[in-house]
Write a protein that holds these residues in place. Structure first.
Motif, PDB file in Angstrom:
ATOM      1  N   ALA A  91     -79.932  55.749  69.612  1.00  0.00           N
ATOM      2  CA  ALA A  91     -80.805  54.810  68.899  1.00  0.00           C
ATOM      3  C   ALA A  91     -81.054  55.287  67.475  1.00  0.00           C
ATOM      4  N   TYR A  92     -81.209  56.593  67.307  1.00  0.00           N
ATOM      5  CA  TYR A  92     -81.447  57.145  65.971  1.00  0.00           C
ATOM      6  C   TYR A  92     -80.231  56.949  65.070  1.00  0.00           C
ATOM      7  N   SER A  93     -79.038  57.189  65.590  1.00  0.00           N
ATOM      8  CA  SER A  93     -77.822  57.021  64.781  1.00  0.00           C
ATOM      9  C   SER A  93     -77.627  55.558  64.390  1.00  0.00           C
ATOM     10  N   LYS A  94     -77.953  54.641  65.326  1.00  0.00           N
ATOM     11  CA  LYS A  94     -77.847  53.215  64.999  1.00  0.00           C
ATOM     12  C   LYS A  94     -78.879  52.828  63.937  1.00  0.00           C
ATOM     13  N   ALA A  95     -80.075  53.404  64.032  1.00  0.00           N
ATOM     14  CA  ALA A  95     -81.114  53.130  63.033  1.00  0.00           C
ATOM     15  C   ALA A  95     -80.688  53.648  61.659  1.00  0.00           C
ATOM     16  N   GLU A  96     -80.035  54.814  61.632  1.00  0.00           N
ATOM     17  CA  GLU A  96     -79.529  55.342  60.371  1.00  0.00           C
ATOM     18  C   GLU A  96     -78.473  54.414  59.775  1.00  0.00           C
ATOM     19  N   ARG A  97     -77.598  53.901  60.633  1.00  0.00           N
ATOM     20  CA  ARG A  97     -76.574  52.965  60.164  1.00  0.00           C
ATOM     21  C   ARG A  97     -77.217  51.703  59.602  1.00  0.00           C
ATOM     22  N   LEU A  98     -78.272  51.243  60.288  1.00  0.00           N
ATOM     23  CA  LEU A  98     -78.992  50.062  59.833  1.00  0.00           C
ATOM     24  C   LEU A  98     -79.640  50.322  58.472  1.00  0.00           C
ATOM     25  N   ASN A  99     -80.180  51.508  58.306  1.00  0.00           N
ATOM     26  CA  ASN A  99     -80.802  51.876  57.036  1.00  0.00           C
ATOM     27  C   ASN A  99     -79.774  51.920  55.911  1.00  0.00           C
ATOM     28  N   VAL A 100     -78.592  52.457  56.200  1.00  0.00           N
ATOM     29  CA  VAL A 100     -77.531  52.511  55.187  1.00  0.00           C
ATOM     30  C   VAL A 100     -77.120  51.100  54.779  1.00  0.00           C
ATOM     31  N   LEU A 101     -76.979  50.214  55.750  1.00  0.00           N
ATOM     32  CA  LEU A 101     -76.580  48.842  55.461  1.00  0.00           C
ATOM     33  C   LEU A 101     -77.620  48.145  54.582  1.00  0.00           C
ATOM     34  N   ILE A 102     -78.888  48.288  54.929  1.00  0.00           N
ATOM     35  CA  ILE A 102     -79.954  47.656  54.150  1.00  0.00           C
ATOM     36  C   ILE A 102     -79.988  48.220  52.732  1.00  0.00           C
ATOM     37  N   HIS A 103     -79.804  49.536  52.614  1.00  0.00           N
ATOM     38  CA  HIS A 103     -79.783  50.167  51.289  1.00  0.00           C
ATOM     39  C   HIS A 103     -78.610  49.654  50.472  1.00  0.00           C
ATOM     40  N   ASP A 104     -77.426  49.534  51.096  1.00  0.00           N
ATOM     41  CA  ASP A 104     -76.251  49.023  50.389  1.00  0.00           C
ATOM     42  C   ASP A 104     -76.442  47.568  49.977  1.00  0.00           C
ATOM     43  N   LEU A 105     -77.040  46.785  50.848  1.00  0.00           N
ATOM     44  CA  LEU A 105     -77.311  45.384  50.513  1.00  0.00           C
ATOM     45  C   LEU A 105     -78.244  45.299  49.307  1.00  0.00           C
ATOM     46  N   PHE A 106     -79.283  46.116  49.320  1.00  0.00           N
ATOM     47  CA  PHE A 106     -80.225  46.126  48.210  1.00  0.00           C
ATOM     48  C   PHE A 106     -79.534  46.540  46.915  1.00  0.00           C
ATOM     49  N   GLU A 107     -78.715  47.583  46.998  1.00  0.00           N
ATOM     50  CA  GLU A 107     -77.994  48.072  45.815  1.00  0.00           C
ATOM     51  C   GLU A 107     -77.004  47.037  45.312  1.00  0.00           C
ATOM     52  N   TYR A 108     -76.290  46.403  46.231  1.00  0.00           N
ATOM     53  CA  TYR A 108     -75.300  45.397  45.850  1.00  0.00           C
ATOM     54  C   TYR A 108     -75.965  44.195  45.188  1.00  0.00           C
ATOM     55  N   THR A 109     -77.107  43.765  45.724  1.00  0.00           N
ATOM     56  CA  THR A 109     -77.825  42.628  45.148  1.00  0.00           C
ATOM     57  C   THR A 109     -78.318  42.961  43.742  1.00  0.00           C
TER      58      THR A 109
END
Length: 362
Positions: A183-201
C-alpha cells in the motif's frame, strides 16, 4: 508585396473613364457619318433625325449620345468584374455553410482577385484554428482518460490492501507488514503521478519560474552519477562520464536541469539494464553544450520514437506496473529543456539508445 488597392482601383477607374470617353466620341462621330449617308437618299429617315435635332438641339443630342455610348463601354469593361463579384459572393456563401475545404477561385489579376486571395487565406486560417480546437478537445479527453486510469490503478490497490488490513484478513504480522509495504509503494507511485501532473500543468501554462545561475555542467553530471551509484549497482550496471572538456558553464536553472537528467538516467537504468552500462558524453559544439546519455539495452521500436516525448505516451514494454513510469517524465523533460532554449532528441538502434540534450552555453 501587393500594391495599394485604393491606388490601383483609382488608376483603373481613370483609365476606363478616359478610354470609354474616347471610344464613345469616336463611335458617336462615325455613327453620325454613317447615319447621314443612310438618310441622304431616304426622306423618312432624314425627316426623323431632323425632328430630333429640332426637339433636343444639336449639342444636347450630342451629349446624350456620347453619354449612352460611354455607359455602354463602361459596362463592357467591367462586365467580367461584375461576373467575378457574383461568383465571389456565391463561393463565400458556399464556404459559410461549413465547406472549408473549398476555396474561392482566383482568376483575374485585379483588386477582386486580391480580395479572393485574402478570403482564401482567411478560410485556411479559420480551418487551421478549427482543426487545432478539435485536436485540443481530443487531447483534453485523452488526458482525462489517461489521468483517470493512472490514478485509479494504484488507488484501487491501496484501498484493496488497506481493506484486507481493516478486516483483519492476514495470517500474521509478516503478512500485515507485506500488505502495508505494498500500500505504501502504491501511495508513493500515486504521489509521483500527482506531482508530475502538477509540474506538467505548470509547464504547459508557462508558469514555472527559472532561477538561472552560472554552474559547471561537467561537475553536475559527475555528482549525478555519484547520486545514482547505488541504483546502478542494484541494476548490475556501470556508469561512466566521458568528456573532452573540463568545464561547460551554463547560465540556467540547475534544479530544473537536474530533474531532466535524473529522468533520462533513471530511464536508462530501468530499460537498459540488460546492456550492463550507461555512458554520459559531454561535448561542446559551437555555442552549445551537448549531453548524450547512452544505454545499451533493448532498442526502442522505430514506430515509438516520434511519440516518445508526448505526454502519457509509453512504449509497450514499459506498461508493466513495476517498470512503467507516469508517462509524463519525458514530456516534462522536453518542456524544461525547451524553456532553457535548448532541444532534446532520441535515437535508437539494435546496439544503443541515445538521448541527446543540447543547451546554449552562457
Amino acid at each position: 508585396m501587393k500594391p495599394n488597392l485604393a491606388i490601383r482601383m483609382a488608376w483603373r477607374l481613370v483609365w476606363q473613364i478616359v478610354l470609354s470617353s474616347i471610344l464613345a466620341i469616336i463611335t458617336f462621330y462615325f455613327s453620325i457619318i454613317v447615319l447621314e449617308r443612310m438618310t441622304r437618299n431616304n426622306d423618312i429617315h432624314r425627316t426623323f433625325f431632323k425632328k430630333l435635332y429640332d426637339m433636343f438641339g444639336e449639342t444636347p443630342l450630342l451629349i446624350f449620345g456620347v453619354f449612352v455610348l460611354f455607359t455602354v463601354y463602361m459596362v463592357i469593361f467591367n462586365w467580367r468584374r461584375f461576373s467575378y463579384y457574383d461568383q465571389l459572393s456565391r463561393s463565400v456563401e458556399h464556404i459559410s455553410k461549413g465547406h472549408f475545404n473549398d476555396l474561392i477561385p482566383v482568376k483575374q489579376n485585379n483588386e477582386v482577385s486580391y480580395l479572393a486571395d485574402n478570403l482564401n487565406s482567411l478560410v485556411l486560417e479559420l480551418k487551421r484554428s478549427l482543426d487545432e480546437e478539435r485536436k485540443a478537445e481530443q487531447t483534453k479527453n485523452e488526458l482525462i482518460t489517461n489521468v483517470s486510469h493512472d490514478l485509479r490503478t494504484p488507488l484501487t490497490s491501496i484501498i484493496g490492501y488497506l481493506g484486507l488490513i481493516e478486516q483483519d484478513r492476514y495470517r500474521d504480522e509478516v503478512e500485515l507488514r507485506h500488505y502495508v509495504q505494498i500500500a505504501y509503494s502504491k501511495a508513493e507511485r500515486l504521489n509521483v503521478l500527482i506531482h508530475d501532473l502538477f509540474e506538467y500543468t505548470r509547464m504547459r501554462h508557462d508558469v514555472i519560474p527559472l532561477n538561472k545561475q552560472a554552474f559547471n555542467l561537467v561537475e553536475m553530471m559527475n555528482q549525478l552519477l555519484v547520486h545514482y551509484r547505488l541504483s546502478l549497482e542494484s541494476a548490475k550496471m556501470k556508469g561512466k562520464l566521458i568528456s573532452n572538456v573540463g568545464e561547460l558553464t551554463l547560465m540556467a536553472d540547475p534544479d530544473k536541469l537536474v530533474r531532466v537528467f535524473e529522468n533520462l538516467l533513471s530511464n536508462a537504468i530501468t530499460y537498459g539494464y540488460t546492456g550492463g552500462k550507461v555512458e554520459i558524453y559531454l561535448n561542446q559544439y559551437e555555442e552549445s553544450a551537448v549531453v548524450d546519455i547512452v544505454n545499451y539495452g533493448e532498442a526502442i521500436p522505430a514506430a515509438d520514437l516520434p511519440h516518445l516525448f508526448d505526454r502519457f505516451y509509453r512504449v509497450d514494454k514499459s506498461r508493466a506496473e513495476n517498470g512503467g513510469g507516469t508517462g509524463l517524465g519525458l514530456a516534462i523533460a522536453k518542456g524544461l529543456v525547451e524553456k532553457h532554449g535548448g532541444s532534446i532528441s532520441v535515437t535508437s538502434d539494435g546496439d544503443s539508445t541515445n538521448f541527446r540534450v543540447r543547451l546554449p552555453l552562457s
